[in-house]
Design an enzyme around this catalytic site. Sequence first.
Site, PDB file in Angstrom:
ATOM      1  N   SER A  41       0.866  -1.168   0.000  1.00 24.97           N
ATOM      2  CA  SER A  41       0.000   0.000   0.000  1.00 24.97           C
ATOM      3  C   SER A  41       0.909   1.226   0.000  1.00 24.97           C
ATOM      4  O   SER A  41       1.686   1.416   0.926  1.00 24.97           O
ATOM      5  CB  SER A  41      -0.870  -0.013   1.262  1.00 24.97           C
ATOM      6  OG  SER A  41      -1.617   1.179   1.350  1.00 24.97           O
TER       7      SER A  41
ATOM      8  N   LYS B  24      -1.120  -1.103  -4.452  1.00 24.58           N
ATOM      9  CA  LYS B  24      -2.277  -0.276  -4.074  1.00 24.58           C
ATOM     10  C   LYS B  24      -1.781   1.141  -3.883  1.00 24.58           C
ATOM     11  O   LYS B  24      -0.789   1.360  -3.198  1.00 24.58           O
ATOM     12  CB  LYS B  24      -2.888  -0.834  -2.792  1.00 24.58           C
ATOM     13  CG  LYS B  24      -3.765   0.115  -1.988  1.00 24.58           C
ATOM     14  CD  LYS B  24      -4.541  -0.664  -0.926  1.00 24.58           C
ATOM     15  CE  LYS B  24      -4.665   0.095   0.381  1.00 24.58           C
ATOM     16  NZ  LYS B  24      -5.337  -0.713   1.422  1.00 24.58           N
TER      17      LYS B  24
ATOM     18  N   LYS C 290      -2.974   5.102  -2.729  1.00 23.52           N
ATOM     19  CA  LYS C 290      -4.019   5.861  -2.053  1.00 23.52           C
ATOM     20  C   LYS C 290      -4.499   6.951  -3.001  1.00 23.52           C
ATOM     21  O   LYS C 290      -3.681   7.571  -3.712  1.00 23.52           O
ATOM     22  CB  LYS C 290      -3.455   6.486  -0.773  1.00 23.52           C
ATOM     23  CG  LYS C 290      -3.110   5.450   0.294  1.00 23.52           C
ATOM     24  CD  LYS C 290      -4.356   4.829   0.880  1.00 23.52           C
ATOM     25  CE  LYS C 290      -4.025   3.920   2.058  1.00 23.52           C
ATOM     26  NZ  LYS C 290      -5.233   3.359   2.688  1.00 23.52           N
TER      27      LYS C 290
ATOM     28  N   ASP D 187      -7.189   3.061  -3.159  1.00 22.57           N
ATOM     29  CA  ASP D 187      -7.911   3.075  -1.879  1.00 22.57           C
ATOM     30  C   ASP D 187      -8.204   4.529  -1.513  1.00 22.57           C
ATOM     31  O   ASP D 187      -7.291   5.332  -1.343  1.00 22.57           O
ATOM     32  CB  ASP D 187      -7.061   2.414  -0.791  1.00 22.57           C
ATOM     33  CG  ASP D 187      -7.777   2.329   0.558  1.00 22.57           C
ATOM     34  OD1 ASP D 187      -8.943   2.776   0.667  1.00 22.57           O
ATOM     35  OD2 ASP D 187      -7.157   1.806   1.514  1.00 22.57           O
TER      36      ASP D 187
ATOM     37  N   GLU E 192     -11.052   0.620  -3.410  1.00 24.57           N
ATOM     38  CA  GLU E 192     -11.326   0.303  -2.006  1.00 24.57           C
ATOM     39  C   GLU E 192     -11.979   1.490  -1.307  1.00 24.57           C
ATOM     40  O   GLU E 192     -11.507   2.622  -1.409  1.00 24.57           O
ATOM     41  CB  GLU E 192      -9.998  -0.067  -1.326  1.00 24.57           C
ATOM     42  CG  GLU E 192     -10.120  -0.458   0.141  1.00 24.57           C
ATOM     43  CD  GLU E 192      -8.778  -0.905   0.737  1.00 24.57           C
ATOM     44  OE1 GLU E 192      -7.850  -1.248  -0.040  1.00 24.57           O
ATOM     45  OE2 GLU E 192      -8.639  -0.885   1.967  1.00 24.57           O
TER      46      GLU E 192
ATOM     47  N   ASP F 120     -13.609  -1.750   3.100  1.00 23.95           N
ATOM     48  CA  ASP F 120     -12.704  -1.824   4.251  1.00 23.95           C
ATOM     49  C   ASP F 120     -13.470  -1.263   5.454  1.00 23.95           C
ATOM     50  O   ASP F 120     -14.136  -2.001   6.189  1.00 23.95           O
ATOM     51  CB  ASP F 120     -11.419  -1.033   3.913  1.00 23.95           C
ATOM     52  CG  ASP F 120     -10.445  -0.878   5.083  1.00 23.95           C
ATOM     53  OD1 ASP F 120     -10.747  -1.336   6.186  1.00 23.95           O
ATOM     54  OD2 ASP F 120      -9.355  -0.275   4.890  1.00 23.95           O
TER      55      ASP F 120
ATOM     56  N   LYS G 145      -9.517  -7.047   8.191  1.00 28.92           N
ATOM     57  CA  LYS G 145      -8.559  -6.577   9.193  1.00 28.92           C
ATOM     58  C   LYS G 145      -9.008  -7.127  10.538  1.00 28.92           C
ATOM     59  O   LYS G 145     -10.161  -6.919  10.940  1.00 28.92           O
ATOM     60  CB  LYS G 145      -8.527  -5.050   9.240  1.00 28.92           C
ATOM     61  CG  LYS G 145      -7.919  -4.410   8.000  1.00 28.92           C
ATOM     62  CD  LYS G 145      -7.892  -2.900   8.095  1.00 28.92           C
ATOM     63  CE  LYS G 145      -7.250  -2.301   6.841  1.00 28.92           C
ATOM     64  NZ  LYS G 145      -7.414  -0.823   6.784  1.00 28.92           N
TER      65      LYS G 145
ATOM     66  N   GLY H 249      -3.892  -3.922   6.111  1.00 27.40           N
ATOM     67  CA  GLY H 249      -2.869  -3.588   7.104  1.00 27.40           C
ATOM     68  C   GLY H 249      -3.200  -2.271   7.778  1.00 27.40           C
ATOM     69  O   GLY H 249      -4.002  -1.482   7.261  1.00 27.40           O
TER      70      GLY H 249
HETATM   71  O1  OSB Z   1      -7.126   1.899   4.507  1.00 25.60           O
HETATM   72  O2  OSB Z   1      -6.034   0.117   4.321  1.00 25.60           O
HETATM   73  C1  OSB Z   1      -6.143   1.239   4.818  1.00 25.60           C
HETATM   74  C2  OSB Z   1      -3.058   2.183   6.874  1.00 25.60           C
HETATM   75  C3  OSB Z   1      -3.656   2.802   7.959  1.00 25.60           C
HETATM   76  C4  OSB Z   1      -5.023   2.917   7.994  1.00 25.60           C
HETATM   77  C5  OSB Z   1      -5.812   2.428   6.940  1.00 25.60           C
HETATM   78  C6  OSB Z   1      -5.213   1.792   5.865  1.00 25.60           C
HETATM   79  C7  OSB Z   1      -3.815   1.707   5.808  1.00 25.60           C
HETATM   80  C8  OSB Z   1      -3.080   1.128   4.695  1.00 25.60           C
HETATM   81  C9  OSB Z   1      -1.681   0.640   4.985  1.00 25.60           C
HETATM   82  O3  OSB Z   1      -3.482   1.101   3.560  1.00 25.60           O
HETATM   83  C10 OSB Z   1      -1.537  -0.821   4.912  1.00 25.60           C
HETATM   84  C11 OSB Z   1      -0.221  -1.270   5.487  1.00 25.60           C
HETATM   85  O4  OSB Z   1       0.774  -1.275   4.744  1.00 25.60           O
HETATM   86  O5  OSB Z   1      -0.160  -1.602   6.696  1.00 25.60           O
HETATM   87 MG    MG Z   2      -8.303   0.739   3.215  1.00 21.42          MG
END
Ligand code: OSB
Ligand code: MG
Length: 368
Positions: free
Chosen positions: A135, A161, A163, A188, A213, A238, A262, A290
């Site tokens: 991510s 992925k 953001k 995402d 996402e 999510d 999660k 994550g």
């Molecule tokens: O939306 O998936 C998410 C990190 C913190 C809060 C929300 C998210 C995320 C990530 C990071 O996308 C995922 C990771 O590498 O731990």
């Molecule tokens: Mg997410």
Amino acid sequence: MKIDRIELTQIHIPLVHFFETSFNRTYNRTIVLVRVFSEGEVGYGEVTAGETPFYSHETGDTAWIIIKKFIAPLVLHRDMEHPREVSPLFQPIRGHNMAKAAIETAIWDLWSRLNDQPLHAVIGGKLEQIECGVSIGIQESVPALLKKIETEIEAGYRRIKIKIKPGWDVEVVREVRKRFPKIPLMGDANSAYSLADVNVFKRLDDYDLMMVEQPLHWNDLLDHAELQRQIRTPICLDESIHDVEDARKAIGIGACKIINMKLGRVGGYSEARKIHDLAQSRGVPVWCGGMLESGIGRAHNIALSTLENFKLPGDVSASKRYWNQDIIDPEVEVNPQGRITVPSGVGLGYQPVWERVEKLSDRKESLT
Ligand code: OSB
Ligand code: MG
């Protein structure tokens, strides 16, 4: 198994690189870790909540209070046969899933260690290797993003992925696709849009994304179903999925075609398993998300990802992407094919290094 003590420890640990989402930018993590003690053995868990209530209502601070006042008293000194008994005890407490999950997952680890088994085997996991993605947060510029993607693809990661947020979406995805026409790619949004933005997602339909996402509100299902009717790209939820009931409704009304799992968001292994099984029965793939976890939370994510319906690469990446030095031994490593070999040792299979934890810690409380 009778738990005679629970210990909360807060650590501060800097990220190797800041992580920016549509809701904030994080340079340093503050993480609450838990240890549960029984019969001379220890189980480990992590509160996956952020420092701020911008992803969900929970933070490490709220989890500390809820665990101390309401969750720990439900499990301390209680006779339990199996960790599957834990989640129903927490049911009267509304919400606070990350606080619940920290304790529930630690008790699964503890029970696995007491019974000399790997945690992934105890939860019924079958996969021996985990498929890994990354991510990538919002960057200072598009060239900086392209460089990051190149590095991660070269490292072997099997899915990228990125953001997205208003102002960092269609044009950015277009540039990424121009440079990397074939890579498995997704976006995402962390709830940065509303249905009024449907055209953004219609335009994203041109770029062959694996999924988008959580495009809309963090507690919504209905609008996501409406959006999914208007776009081809599969929606993955999510933030909106807190339990198996949410998953049932989301799948039922067509609000998502994929689910990001999660442990913290759903309150631990028991609920994750229910969501996993429901999704599997409906032909909906899941993957492991994550929360910028330390090695302890990351090791739990690896165990979870061994369940059979984890059909897509997760945000489960190597320790070194996050930390100069992780708090587990060995650190999590990803092979050049973008996979993690599931460890065969007891419990988490990665040993927390508590001297390292204590060096990073400024707050600790023992609950008896
Ligand atoms: O939306 O998936 C998410 C990190 C913190 C809060 C929300 C998210 C995320 C990530 C990071 O996308 C995922 C990771 O590498 O731990
Ligand atoms: Mg997410």
